[in-house]
Design an enzyme around this catalytic site. Structure first.
Site, PDB file in Angstrom:
ATOM      1  N   SER A 116       0.858  -1.186   0.000  1.00  0.00           N
ATOM      2  CA  SER A 116       0.000   0.000   0.000  1.00  0.00           C
ATOM      3  C   SER A 116       0.889   1.230   0.000  1.00  0.00           C
ATOM      4  O   SER A 116       1.673   1.433   0.911  1.00  0.00           O
ATOM      5  CB  SER A 116      -0.879  -0.011   1.251  1.00  0.00           C
ATOM      6  OG  SER A 116      -1.621   1.147   1.359  1.00  0.00           O
ATOM      7  N   CYS A 117       0.776   2.050  -1.035  1.00  0.00           N
ATOM      8  CA  CYS A 117       1.803   3.067  -1.248  1.00  0.00           C
ATOM      9  C   CYS A 117       1.365   4.462  -0.847  1.00  0.00           C
ATOM     10  O   CYS A 117       2.078   5.421  -1.091  1.00  0.00           O
ATOM     11  CB  CYS A 117       2.279   3.054  -2.693  1.00  0.00           C
ATOM     12  SG  CYS A 117       0.970   3.260  -3.907  1.00  0.00           S
ATOM     13  N   GLY A 118       0.196   4.602  -0.256  1.00  0.00           N
ATOM     14  CA  GLY A 118      -0.163   5.867   0.357  1.00  0.00           C
ATOM     15  C   GLY A 118      -0.269   7.030  -0.593  1.00  0.00           C
ATOM     16  O   GLY A 118      -1.332   7.295  -1.128  1.00  0.00           O
TER      17      GLY A 118
END
Length: 285
Positions: A116-118
């Site tokens: 999950s790369c925000g």
């Protein structure tokens, strides 16, 4: 969930000679497609378990969910592209509460990412400041230095799956005033572990996360500071180094950023006023 770990054959070799074949316990890594109202939003590689928390925390970091009442629920469904496949538990469809604005179509990232790369695609401090619903700089929390220094060991003690695999990151929330461990989650992705603890807060109506320390097992990246700020967390502590942009964002958002927290020493990069050598005794104590 039984798919958190898997057994795989391994050949162990020694430079001193000899070899040994045995089964090895590994952390499972599988894709999770997050949908909102049936529309694909993102795909992340994660360790199965606490998927609803992961999705809820991810939506907080994206500025979609800002309170428990905005997250109506989520359900696992069959594989992508079909209506009747067996449930693989790798697709999760989130339902937002009535009146909650769905994610902007431009946020949709229905493609492979390693975690999950925000803030992928909008990695700027200004963007985070624009969409954040909370202001961690206003949090008056303080924590004793010795209590803060003890958190990495307490985090490690709670890493049950790491003990079996040696291959998972961890994140935990600690109450700064009492030292209570509120929640701990493990995942193959450090960002996912943080999303899971923030998602726990969503499901337990704990946003904003005031008065807590977010302790993580690895380094402190820009994305982790962003996730902390979006959840209202006033302090992020990591056992390894922060990046320069992580320090810049922590300074701009008023988040206390701790790095190299190992044993009796640690580095305080921002908002050092929250770390005190000894807290004063409570009135009337």
């Amino acid at each position: 969930m039984g798919r958190i770990t898997a057994r795989k054959p391994v050949l162990t070799l020694s430079v001193e000679g000899g070899e040994r074949r045995r089964p090895d316990t590994l952390a499972v890594e599988e894709p999770l497609e997050i949908r909102v109202g049936g529309s694909p939003l993102a795909v992340t590689m994660r360790t199965p378990g606490s998927d609803v928390e992961l999705a809820a925390g991810f939506l907080v970091s994206e500025g979609v969910v800002r309170a428990a009442g905005e997250f109506a629920g989520a359900i696992h469904c069959g594989g992508p592209g079909t209506g009747g496949e067996d449930n693989t538990y790798n697709v999760l469809d989130v339902t937002l509460a009535a009146g909650v604005r769905p994610p902007d179509p431009d946020l949709a990232r229905s493609f492979y990412t390693t975690s999950s790369c925000g803030v992928c695609g909008k990695a700027s401090i200004e963007a985070v400041e624009t969409v954040s619903a909370f202001d961690p700089s206003l949090d008056p929390m303080t924590i004793a230095l010795d209590a803060l220094a003890a958190l990495p060991a307490r985090l490690r003690e709670g890493q049950a799956v790491f003990d079996k695999t040696g291959g998972l990151h961890a994140a935990a929330l600690f109450d700064a005033a009492t030292g209570e461990l509120l929640v701990l989650r493990e995942d193959v992705g450090r960002h996912n572990a943080v999303d899971k603890v923030v998602g726990w807060a969503v499901l337990n109506d704990r946003l904003p996360l005031t008065g807590v320390v977010l302790q993580v097992s690895g380094r402190a990246s820009f994305e982790l500071v962003q996730k902390a700020a979006m959840a209202g967390i006033p302090m992020l502590a990591a056992v390894s180094a922060p990046s320069s942009l992580a320090v810049d964002l922590a300074d701009a958002r008023g988040v206390s950023l701790i790095g190299f927290s190992r044993g009796a020493t640690l580095n305080v990069y921002t908002r050092a006023d929250r770390v005190v050598a000894h807290l004063p005794a409570a009135v009337g104590a």
